[in-house]
Write a protein that holds these residues in place. Structure first.
Motif, short mmCIF file in Angstrom:
data_model
loop_
_atom_site.label_atom_id
_atom_site.label_comp_id
_atom_site.label_asym_id
_atom_site.label_seq_id
_atom_site.Cartn_x
_atom_site.Cartn_y
_atom_site.Cartn_z
N GLU A 180 0.84 -1.18 0.00
CA GLU A 180 0.00 0.00 0.00
C GLU A 180 0.88 1.24 0.00
N THR A 181 0.40 2.27 -0.67
CA THR A 181 1.16 3.52 -0.70
C THR A 181 1.20 4.11 0.71
N GLY A 182 2.30 4.66 1.04
CA GLY A 182 2.48 5.20 2.37
C GLY A 182 3.69 4.61 3.05
N SER A 183 3.95 5.09 4.24
CA SER A 183 5.15 4.71 4.96
C SER A 183 5.19 3.23 5.30
N TYR A 184 4.04 2.68 5.73
CA TYR A 184 4.03 1.29 6.18
C TYR A 184 4.42 0.35 5.04
N GLY A 185 3.72 0.45 3.93
CA GLY A 185 4.00 -0.45 2.82
C GLY A 185 5.35 -0.22 2.18
N GLU A 186 5.72 1.05 1.99
CA GLU A 186 6.98 1.36 1.32
C GLU A 186 8.17 0.92 2.17
N ARG A 187 8.15 1.27 3.43
CA ARG A 187 9.27 0.94 4.29
C ARG A 187 9.39 -0.57 4.51
N LEU A 188 8.29 -1.24 4.69
CA LEU A 188 8.33 -2.67 4.90
C LEU A 188 8.84 -3.39 3.64
N THR A 189 8.46 -2.87 2.49
CA THR A 189 8.96 -3.45 1.24
C THR A 189 10.47 -3.26 1.12
N ASP A 190 10.94 -2.07 1.49
CA ASP A 190 12.39 -1.83 1.44
C ASP A 190 13.14 -2.76 2.40
N ASP A 191 12.61 -2.92 3.59
CA ASP A 191 13.25 -3.83 4.55
C ASP A 191 13.24 -5.27 4.04
N PHE A 192 12.14 -5.64 3.42
CA PHE A 192 12.03 -6.99 2.88
C PHE A 192 13.06 -7.23 1.79
N LYS A 193 13.21 -6.28 0.88
CA LYS A 193 14.19 -6.44 -0.20
C LYS A 193 15.61 -6.44 0.33
N ALA A 194 15.85 -5.67 1.40
CA ALA A 194 17.19 -5.69 2.00
C ALA A 194 17.52 -7.04 2.60
N LYS A 195 16.51 -7.71 3.18
CA LYS A 195 16.73 -9.03 3.76
C LYS A 195 16.89 -10.13 2.71
N LEU A 196 16.51 -9.84 1.47
CA LEU A 196 16.61 -10.84 0.42
C LEU A 196 18.00 -10.94 -0.18
N LYS A 197 18.90 -10.07 0.21
CA LYS A 197 20.25 -10.13 -0.31
C LYS A 197 20.90 -11.46 0.07
N ASN A 198 21.55 -12.04 -0.91
CA ASN A 198 22.23 -13.35 -0.73
C ASN A 198 21.23 -14.48 -0.48
N LYS A 199 19.98 -14.25 -0.83
CA LYS A 199 18.96 -15.29 -0.71
C LYS A 199 18.48 -15.67 -2.11
#
Length: 1063
Positions: free
Chosen positions: A243-262
């Motif tokens: 969802e547009t907004g801080s919750y969705g955007e920030r959580l997506t960024d954190d999720f993509k950061a955790k996917l490194k080397n996965k």
């Protein structure tokens, strides 16, 4: 994000201008003669011109705690109004009542709940609670009502204490974007803020959110939990809906950061806007129709409950999408009932996470006892009651949400079974209680620090003012206590984030009742901040599949897969496409390579091959020809039979060595030939046995020499016959016809091959080697003797020369006399050997495509050698053995002695005998037309100079008698006296002589003897102007001179013994 940031900056500037204006116009006198007039009414109601009116809860107290809860959903374009929309029963009302419940526990001095740490002072805590509508603009507008009273910090303690209260801290808000907006306002007055549900990692940034803390863990833990669940489910390709907004955007960024080397890839990021209902339709359509999502099952939803509800609404509206995806939601979805209400079928199999639920039983009792008539402090409780029980109060205004309700509400609606609504404690209730307790305990500690000498009845002192929010936030972040209601330990990190554990839920069909509910299937914990772990109970995890034909759900036992490309088969590696690590094409490794990892192959050593799953190299089993192979049995049987036959033949030859047929067969060459035949048969064994240094040596020597020995003996035999019977133009007898000479010739022929073999062994010593063969993508190690093709070719070429030579000699001597039919047998043997070896060549070189080619080659070579030896044995020795064993009547001397037949010679007679001469001449011509073919040996007849007797036909008998007498001239030269003695004495013919004479007399014309009496003449054989060698048929004789002495015609013409040579 840029537009959102700019709007926030403009909003803060407006607030700062307003605060500056209010501060400059406040008459703050230090002497207390003047009084602030901006707080004539409390709490103030600041509202923008375009904003709708709003309700709030105000509970007076010595110290106020602010609160923000999403009581309603945000404004929507669908309704064409800026009013907040539908009420939120769990996320809004339950959390609001949780704060009121916590305040009741704190203010109730008689309660034993948390009394040891909460009832330390007689301070009444009040509350000022607003509806944020989960909309940041409205939340900021209402936060100003908390900000403005706190700006008046210049009044005296006496006046302030008796006039109004202040906001010591704020509880809220739920969504991260609203908490950020509120935090920007509250930090201007240094008011601490504790959130019970905001998890965005952006709120951990200090000093921007210096006064913000939370009792829930941030999204970094939530993103880690989502990644761990995806890995547990073995998903590699997922779609993210945010969802547009801080919750969705920030959580997506954190999720993509955790996917490194996965090994997890995002197939696409789809955004939805809560204010745009068309965005949900567009996202669901793209997700279901786009070809790149055809294998995607996992859909990660980073959104709050309102967005989740809209997504499930659009999914359930299309029946073909039932069970199509497995949604994975975060704490915005959690265990809430609101998102799945009426759309639960679309959420079956969904997995959600939420901070670990710590139930508070006391709150359940409190909430279930609330009624509209009693709960008057909550202005939104009646609306909640109407929405829950689908009824309407008479005094409530009609709205788009209750206009269809016709039944009147009452306090006992919750008691009706048909009206009852499933109740469960919302997952964040205990976090609200924890936040309130944390703030109250921190305030008490601040009082202890600033007012150490204050009494319990009057704890606040003048040193407590002005209120220091910075000091309070420092105390708050270092506090640790155990909530006796939730049984949870509250603790904060240095950045003000909570430490917690996530529960993992799955939305399932319960048993056979088709009831839908959340089931706890595991948890994710990060106790020591470094060891993230996910624990899922496989017994609780269930999967359901929708049968579109039967229109029903059924349980399945396999985990749904979400991938871009199928996993590669064993022995294959990935070739990524378009720099996407989760989408690939599978490429097989090269033959005899193992798979080191998903993208690398490694070749095995030469003597190793990959195992069945291509994970490691294993040794290759050696292959070789042995007696255990059935293909070798025919060669061994033939070889064994051949050896026995050869030995039997040798025994017979030794046993009957003195018989005429054995004597006449050149015994020395026969034994030499039999030894070669035996060697040919024995060569099969080293060819068949497992390769060894000794067997390789025997193969080199035996295969080359055995056949050479046989061919050398046969070549010597045929050459001897050819030289004897084709010696018509030579003046001397052929040389090297003795047995010793024949053995010498054989030895010379064999020695050439022997020298070649010895040279071969010296240059390339015998050895065994492992020959690597690649066939049908399989590696084979064949154990063979090390051989060089050049030497093998030379050996075979030499033997072929011998075969061709023997064949040519056999053809040349095919018309020799019958008694020499051994030449014909040799010819037949050579023809057979040629056929055998011509057939061997395509077998040896033409079966390379067979898997057993090396076995076939060795077996065929052994069989060819045995067949060649067998043919020679049968052709040359079988007739002799037959006569010796089964027909001994033919094993007599006459059958193997010279048989001499001469046609009548042309002789000169005296003139007185012209008629007789003419008659003899005519008979001689007729006799020359007849050809004799029975010969045993070659005879050279010489006429003595002193012998002037005429050549009478009876002389043949006299000569033959002398030959077959006891002192035969085969054993030496006969004297004239001996021949004369034989002539004078009467003949005593033996069987051989009788047979010979009978044969000779038959060949003479019957009318010749009566008309041709021999008379003594000076020369019975006078041939003028002719070659001194004269051939009578196939018997040659030489006239040394003419004898002038005339003898009586009654005497026979004598041929001196020294002039007759038998070979």
């Amino acid at each position: 994000m840029l537009i959102v940031s700019l709007s926030r900056i403009v909003l803060v500037l407006i607030i700062l201008i307003l605060i500056t204006f209010l501060t400059d116009n406040s008459n703050c006198d230090q002497d207390g003669n003047s009084q602030t007039h901006i707080h004539r009414f409390y709490p103030p109601e600041f509202r923008a011109a375009h904003s709708p009116s709003y309700d709030y809860i105000y509970i007076p107290g010595d110290i106020l705690l602010g609160g923000f809860f999403p009581i309603h959903q945000p404004p929507s374009n669908e309704f064409g109004s800026n009013q907040c929309t539908a009420i939120k029963r769990e996320r809004g009302i339950q959390r609001l009542e949780a704060m009121l419940f916590a305040l009741d526990v704190i203010n109730n001095q008689s309660s034993n709940l948390m009394s040891s740490i909460l009832n330390k002072y007689h301070i009444r805590f009040g509350a000022l609670i607003y509806d944020s509508c989960d909309y940041e603009s409205y939340a900021v507008e209402r936060a100003l009502n908390m900000l403005l009273p706190s700006l008046n910090q210049c009044m005296s303690f006496t006046k302030q204490n008796h006039s109004l209260s202040f906001i010591a801290g704020v509880i809220g808000s739920a969504s991260s974007i609203v908490s950020m907006a509120i935090a920007d306002i509250l930090r201007l007055a240094e008011i601490p803020q504790i959130s019970y549900a905001s998890t965005s990692t952006e709120l951990s940034q200090k000093p921007r959110f210096q006064y913000f803390s939370r009792v829930v863990p941030p999204d970094t833990y939530q993103a880690e939990a989502v990644v761990s669940i995806i890995q547990f489910l073995n998903w590699t390709y997922v779609v993210v809906i945010k969802e547009t907004g801080s919750y969705g955007e920030r959580l997506t960024d954190d999720f993509k950061a955790k996917l490194k080397n996965k090994t997890i890839c995002i197939a696409g990021e789809l955004s939805v806007n809560i204010k745009d209902s068309e965005s949900y339709v567009r996202v669901i359509k793209e997700l279901s129709e786009d070809e790149k999502y055809r294998f995607v099952v996992g859909v990660i939803v980073f959104a709050q409950e309102d967005t989740v509800r809209q997504l499930l609404n659009q999914t359930s509206s299309r029946t073909e999408l039932n069970g199509r995806w497995v949604f994975l939601g975060t704490d915005g979805w959690g265990k809430k009932w609101y998102p799945v209400e009426n759309f639960g079928r679309a959420a079956i199999n969904a997995i959600t996470i939420a901070p670990k639920l710590y139930l508070i039983p006391e709150f359940d009792n409190y909430f279930n006892n609330l009624t509209p008539s009693k709960n008057t402090r909550n202005p939104w409780f009646r609306e909640y009651w109407e929405e829950t029980y689908k009824c309407k109060f008479e005094e409530t205004p009609k709205t788009m949400f209750n206009q269809n309700y016709t039944r009147l509400c009452s306090d006992i609606d919750n008691t009706y079974t048909n009206l009852s609504v499933p109740y469960f404690q919302e997952g964040y209730v205990h976090y609200v209680v924890d936040a309130v307790f944390t703030l109250v305990i921190s305030i008490q500690k601040l009082i202890d620090e600033k007012c150490p000498n204050s009494s319990k009845q009057k704890p606040l002192c003048k040193e407590f003012f002005p209120f220091e929010g910075t000091k309070l936030i420092s105390i708050l972040r270092n506090i640790t206590f155990r909530n006796a209601l939730s049984k949870r330990i509250i603790k904060f990190t240095q950045t003000g984030d909570g430490i917690g554990t996530y529960d993992i839920f799955q939305y399932q069909i319960i048993n056979s009742t088709d009831t839908l509910d959340y089931i706890t299937i595991g948890e994710f914990s990060d106790i020591d901040h470094s060891n993230e772990r996910v624990h899922i109970d496989l017994q609780s995890l269930k999967w359901f599949k929708y049968n579109h034909q039967l229109l029903k759900w059924s349980q399945i036992w396999t985990t749904p897969r979400s991938f871009c490309s199928e996993s590669c088969q064993p022995g294959e590696i990935r070739r990524n496409s378009d720099s996407e690590q989760c989408c690939w094409t599978c490429r097989p490794c090269e033959p005899f390579q193992i798979v080191v990892n998903e993208t690398l192959c490694l070749s095995c050593p030469e003597k190793e091959v990959p195992n069945s799953n291509f994970s490691k190299c294993i040794p290759v089993k050696e292959e070789y020809l042995s007696i255990h192979n059935a293909i070798a049995w025919p060669a061994l049987i033939l070889s064994s039979i051949g050896v026995l036959m050869t030995i039997y033949t040798i025994v017979i030859f030794i046993r009957f060595s003195q018989t005429p047929i054995i004597k006449a067969s050149s015994r020395e060459l026969s034994y030499f030939l039999l030894s070669g035949i035996c060697c040919c048969h024995l060569c099969a064994w080293p060819l068949i046995l497992k390769p060894h240094l000794l067997t390789c040596l025997f193969i080199r020597i035996g295969v080359s020499l055995s056949l050479t020995i046989c061919l050398a003996a046969l070549l010597t035999k045929t050459n001897r016959l050819a030289r004897i019977f084709n010696n018509s133009q030579r003046l001397t007898q052929p040389s090297c016809l003795s047995p010793r000479s024949q053995l010498g010739i054989c030895g010379a022929i064999v020695s050439i091959q022997l020298i070649g073999v010895i040279v071969w062994i010296i240059i390339s010593p015998p050895a065994i080697k492992l020959k690597t063969e690649l066939r049908h993508n399989q590696k084979r190690l064949i154990l063979v003797c090390q051989t060089d093709n050049e030497y093998i070719a030379c050996s075979l070429i030499y033997n072929m020369i011998l075969v061709i030579s023997c064949t040519l000699y056999a053809i040349k001597t095919r018309h020799i006399p019958e008694n020499f039919n051994e030449a014909k047998h040799i010819g037949f043997a050579m023809y057979s050997i040629c056929i055998i070896w011509l057939a061997f060549i395509p077998i040896f070189f033409g079966l390379r495509s067979s898997d057993n080619w090396f076995r076939i080659q060795l077996v065929s070579l052994a069989i060819c050698l045995s067949l060649s030896a067998t043919v020679i044995l049968l052709c040359l020795f079988a007739p002799k053995l037959y006569i010796v064993l089964f027909n001994p009547s033919k094993n007599i001397h006459v059958k193997f002695k010279p048989t001499l037949s001469t046609p009548p010679a042309s002789v000169e007679r005296p003139s007185t005998s012209n008629n007789l001469d003419e008659s003899a001449t005519g008979n001689n011509r007729r006799r020359q037309q007849r050809t004799s073919t029975d010969y045993t040996t070659e005879v050279s007849l010489y006429n003595s100079k002193s012998d002037s007797s005429g050549f009478n036909i009876n002389d043949e008998a006299v000569q033959t008698t002398a030959i077959y007498s006891g002192n035969s001239i085969l054993n030496g030269a006969c004297t004239d006296a001996e021949r004369h003695q034989h002539y004078q004495h009467p003949f005593t013919h033996d069987d051989e002589t009788t047979e010979f004479l009978s044969i000779s007399k038959q060949r003479i014309t019957p009318n010749y003897l009566p008309h041709s009496p021999f008379k003594p003449t000076s020369s019975n054989l006078v041939i003028a102007a002719e070659n001194p060698w004269k051939k009578l048929s196939n018997v040659r004789y030489k006239l040394d001179g003419h004898d002038n002495n005339q003898h009586n015609q009654t005497h026979y013409h004598r041929v001196h013994a020294q002039h007759i040579t038998f070979v």
